[in-house]
Design an enzyme around this catalytic site. Structure first.
Site, PDB file in Angstrom:
ATOM      1  N   ARG A   1       7.180  -8.143  -0.421  1.00 15.63           N
ATOM      2  CA  ARG A   1       8.078  -7.998   0.727  1.00 15.63           C
ATOM      3  C   ARG A   1       8.419  -9.404   1.219  1.00 15.63           C
ATOM      4  O   ARG A   1       7.583 -10.317   1.161  1.00 15.63           O
ATOM      5  CB  ARG A   1       7.419  -7.205   1.868  1.00 15.63           C
ATOM      6  CG  ARG A   1       7.396  -5.712   1.657  1.00 15.63           C
ATOM      7  CD  ARG A   1       8.770  -5.044   1.753  1.00 15.63           C
ATOM      8  NE  ARG A   1       8.706  -3.596   1.574  1.00 15.63           N
ATOM      9  CZ  ARG A   1       8.853  -2.964   0.407  1.00 15.63           C
ATOM     10  NH1 ARG A   1       9.077  -3.651  -0.700  1.00 15.63           N
ATOM     11  NH2 ARG A   1       8.788  -1.655   0.344  1.00 15.63           N
TER      12      ARG A   1
ATOM     13  N   GLU B   1      16.592  -9.496   4.371  1.00 16.21           N
ATOM     14  CA  GLU B   1      17.411  -8.860   3.329  1.00 16.21           C
ATOM     15  C   GLU B   1      18.228  -7.678   3.831  1.00 16.21           C
ATOM     16  O   GLU B   1      19.249  -7.339   3.235  1.00 16.21           O
ATOM     17  CB  GLU B   1      16.536  -8.428   2.148  1.00 16.21           C
ATOM     18  CG  GLU B   1      15.579  -7.276   2.459  1.00 16.21           C
ATOM     19  CD  GLU B   1      14.772  -6.849   1.235  1.00 16.21           C
ATOM     20  OE1 GLU B   1      14.205  -7.725   0.561  1.00 16.21           O
ATOM     21  OE2 GLU B   1      14.720  -5.625   0.964  1.00 16.21           O
TER      22      GLU B   1
ATOM     23  N   HIS C   1      16.282  -7.133  -4.505  1.00 12.99           N
ATOM     24  CA  HIS C   1      15.354  -5.996  -4.408  1.00 12.99           C
ATOM     25  C   HIS C   1      15.625  -4.973  -5.514  1.00 12.99           C
ATOM     26  O   HIS C   1      15.823  -3.789  -5.250  1.00 12.99           O
ATOM     27  CB  HIS C   1      15.447  -5.335  -3.029  1.00 12.99           C
ATOM     28  CG  HIS C   1      14.156  -4.685  -2.616  1.00 12.99           C
ATOM     29  ND1 HIS C   1      13.618  -4.844  -1.368  1.00 12.99           N
ATOM     30  CD2 HIS C   1      13.285  -3.889  -3.286  1.00 12.99           C
ATOM     31  CE1 HIS C   1      12.481  -4.165  -1.289  1.00 12.99           C
ATOM     32  NE2 HIS C   1      12.263  -3.584  -2.449  1.00 12.99           N
TER      33      HIS C   1
HETATM   34  P1  NAD Z   1      -1.042  -0.738  -3.617  1.00 12.74           P
HETATM   35  O1  NAD Z   1      -1.361  -0.176  -2.288  1.00 12.74           O
HETATM   36  O2  NAD Z   1      -1.412   0.047  -4.842  1.00 12.74           O
HETATM   37  O3  NAD Z   1      -1.719  -2.184  -3.769  1.00 12.74           O
HETATM   38  C1  NAD Z   1      -1.710  -3.143  -2.768  1.00 12.74           C
HETATM   39  C2  NAD Z   1      -2.951  -3.994  -2.924  1.00 12.74           C
HETATM   40  O4  NAD Z   1      -2.893  -5.037  -1.950  1.00 12.74           O
HETATM   41  C3  NAD Z   1      -4.249  -3.220  -2.681  1.00 12.74           C
HETATM   42  O5  NAD Z   1      -5.153  -3.422  -3.744  1.00 12.74           O
HETATM   43  C4  NAD Z   1      -4.772  -3.802  -1.369  1.00 12.74           C
HETATM   44  O6  NAD Z   1      -6.193  -3.831  -1.298  1.00 12.74           O
HETATM   45  C5  NAD Z   1      -4.195  -5.203  -1.415  1.00 12.74           C
HETATM   46  N1  NAD Z   1      -4.160  -5.837  -0.099  1.00 12.74           N
HETATM   47  C6  NAD Z   1      -3.902  -5.275   1.107  1.00 12.74           C
HETATM   48  N2  NAD Z   1      -4.011  -6.191   2.094  1.00 12.74           N
HETATM   49  C7  NAD Z   1      -4.352  -7.354   1.473  1.00 12.74           C
HETATM   50  C8  NAD Z   1      -4.612  -8.657   1.956  1.00 12.74           C
HETATM   51  N3  NAD Z   1      -4.578  -8.940   3.265  1.00 12.74           N
HETATM   52  N4  NAD Z   1      -4.918  -9.609   1.053  1.00 12.74           N
HETATM   53  C9  NAD Z   1      -4.986  -9.323  -0.273  1.00 12.74           C
HETATM   54  N5  NAD Z   1      -4.744  -8.102  -0.794  1.00 12.74           N
HETATM   55  C10 NAD Z   1      -4.435  -7.139   0.079  1.00 12.74           C
HETATM   56  O7  NAD Z   1       0.517  -1.045  -3.589  1.00 12.74           O
HETATM   57  P2  NAD Z   1       1.489  -1.271  -4.843  1.00 12.74           P
HETATM   58  O8  NAD Z   1       2.071   0.027  -5.265  1.00 12.74           O
HETATM   59  O9  NAD Z   1       0.805  -2.109  -5.845  1.00 12.74           O
HETATM   60  O10 NAD Z   1       2.692  -2.079  -4.140  1.00 12.74           O
HETATM   61  C11 NAD Z   1       2.467  -3.349  -3.567  1.00 12.74           C
HETATM   62  C12 NAD Z   1       3.680  -3.729  -2.732  1.00 12.74           C
HETATM   63  O11 NAD Z   1       4.781  -4.000  -3.595  1.00 12.74           O
HETATM   64  C13 NAD Z   1       4.201  -2.608  -1.818  1.00 12.74           C
HETATM   65  O12 NAD Z   1       3.494  -2.566  -0.586  1.00 12.74           O
HETATM   66  C14 NAD Z   1       5.635  -2.985  -1.618  1.00 12.74           C
HETATM   67  O13 NAD Z   1       5.753  -3.798  -0.459  1.00 12.74           O
HETATM   68  C15 NAD Z   1       5.975  -3.815  -2.860  1.00 12.74           C
HETATM   69  N6  NAD Z   1       6.963  -3.152  -3.726  1.00 12.74           N
HETATM   70  C16 NAD Z   1       8.104  -3.801  -4.045  1.00 12.74           C
HETATM   71  C17 NAD Z   1       9.051  -3.193  -4.878  1.00 12.74           C
HETATM   72  C18 NAD Z   1      10.334  -3.887  -5.277  1.00 12.74           C
HETATM   73  O14 NAD Z   1      11.257  -3.220  -5.762  1.00 12.74           O
HETATM   74  N7  NAD Z   1      10.450  -5.197  -5.120  1.00 12.74           N
HETATM   75  C19 NAD Z   1       8.821  -1.902  -5.358  1.00 12.74           C
HETATM   76  C20 NAD Z   1       7.626  -1.270  -5.018  1.00 12.74           C
HETATM   77  C21 NAD Z   1       6.695  -1.889  -4.197  1.00 12.74           C
END
Ligand code: NAD
Length: 327
Positions: free
Chosen positions: A230, A259, A291
């Site tokens: 994000r 964005e 995105h």
């Molecule tokens: P997820 O919940 O499976 O994984 C997120 C990980 O981040 C978890 O393991 C969690 O423990 C860790 N985390 C949380 N807080 C933290 C911190 N302070 N420090 C370190 N690690 C921390 O989520 P995901 O499905 O892997 O997605 C991750 C992110 O990717 C989403 O939240 C979203 O913002 C982003 N995303 C972007 C797109 C895109 O098109 N660009 C698409 C999907 C998701």
């Protein structure tokens, strides 16, 4: 059910229409905000995306007009005031895992493009310029990548780059014991040792501006920074200073803090008013995509299937498998 869909693009409409069954889907290309909120009045369910604004005011207003369910057709939920929704009795479903591969592969695409400069080579050759000057890259094999956030997407990304022969360092508040090849480290040590840093954690109070002046100082000179998480995971002004000083050697962004005013629309004939993104776009070592990391047909199909399944569960009065807080 009658559902109002916000921020829809042609690919959303095509995919949802293939799976919609008896539901009546009302597609709006506008995003949901204070100006467009009236379009959602009277709908029991709305379906929204990453930049639709679901603050307390909008949720309370719509709850007063009959809103009962918000279906996020994405994984992240940083744009929703969850407490306000709970207070107003509005339930929230999302699509937590539509395709971690889609996002992980896009992060890799940003790395490969920035490194081997295929975007520049493509333009050069089209103009009859077959020179290789200034196109030198580096081998990924043997390089060290710091993966921040090793959930669904980060762990998929880690496995992919490990298969390329890269050393994987990881930072997560909940380490994944299955990533046996990755070395979990405190953030500072990870940043000090990584040639490439890739962000895959959610945006929340603990991760906002995780990459800022102080943490940038820990990074190697010339580091490659990739953000498909994000926008506000990075402090953009600090990142611009780091690009100017050479601290950041390559920057790949699929997300940007402001964005919502830019992405998902064609602004090619307008004057961009956002000077920060204009500055970012001016660097030769910055690659920005709007995105699109999620945008594969497999991901779109899964988003539609999961969202419509949640709506069917809601309609049938069943427990909502994908309700926020349940998974
Ligand atoms: P997820 O919940 O499976 O994984 C997120 C990980 O981040 C978890 O393991 C969690 O423990 C860790 N985390 C949380 N807080 C933290 C911190 N302070 N420090 C370190 N690690 C921390 O989520 P995901 O499905 O892997 O997605 C991750 C992110 O990717 C989403 O939240 C979203 O913002 C982003 N995303 C972007 C797109 C895109 O098109 N660009 C698409 C999907 C998701």
């Amino acid at each position: 059910m009658e559902i109002a869909f916000f921020s829809t693009q042609s690919y959303d409409r095509e995919t949802f229409d293939r799976f919609r069954g008896d539901h009546r889907l009302h597609y709006f290309s506008a995003s949901l905000d204070e100006q467009t909120v009236r379009l959602a009045e009277g709908f029991e369910a709305i379906c929204v995306f990453v930049n639709d604004r679901l603050n307390g005011g909008i949720i309370r207003h719509l709850a007063g007009k009959g809103l009962k369910l918000i279906a996020l057709r994405c994984a992240g939920f940083n744009n929703v005031d969850i407490a306000a929704a709970a207070e107003a009795g509005v339930r929230i479903v999302r699509v937590p895992a539509y395709s971690p591969q889609a996002v992980a592969e896009h992060a890799l695409a940003l790395i490969l493009t920035l490194n081997r400069k295929t975007h520049k080579a493509y333009n050069r050759v089209r103009e009859g310029n077959f020179s290789l000057e200034r196109l030198t890259g580096f081998n990924l094999h043997g390089r060290t990548v710091g993966v921040i956030g090793t959930g669904l997407i980060g762990s998929t990304f880690a496995r992919t780059i490990h298969a390329l022969g890269m050393q994987v360092l990881a930072y997560d508040i909940h380490p994944d014991p299955e990533l046996t090849f990755a070395e979990y480290l405190p953030l500072e040590e990870l940043l000090r040792r990584s040639d490439i840093v890739s962000l895959h954690c959610p945006l929340n109070a603990s991760t906002r501006y995780l990459i800022r002046e102080e943490t940038l100082a820990w990074m190697k000179d010339g580091v490659m920074l990739i953000n498909t998480g994000r926008g506000a995971l990075v402090h953009t002004i600090d990142v611009i200073e780091a690009l100017k000083s050479g601290k950041i050697g390559f920057l790949g962004l699929d997300v940007y803090e402001q964005e919502e005013h830019l992405f998902f629309r064609d602004l090619s004939e307008t004057i961009i008013q956002d000077d920060t993104i204009a500055r970012l776009m001016s660097f030769p070592n910055v690659l920005i995509t709007a995105h699109q990391a999620f945008l594969t047909q497999e991901a779109l199909d899964e988003i539609a299937r999961t969202t419509l399944n949640s709506l069917a569960e809601y309609q049938a009065g069943q427990p909502l498998t994908q309700e926020l807080g349940r998974q």
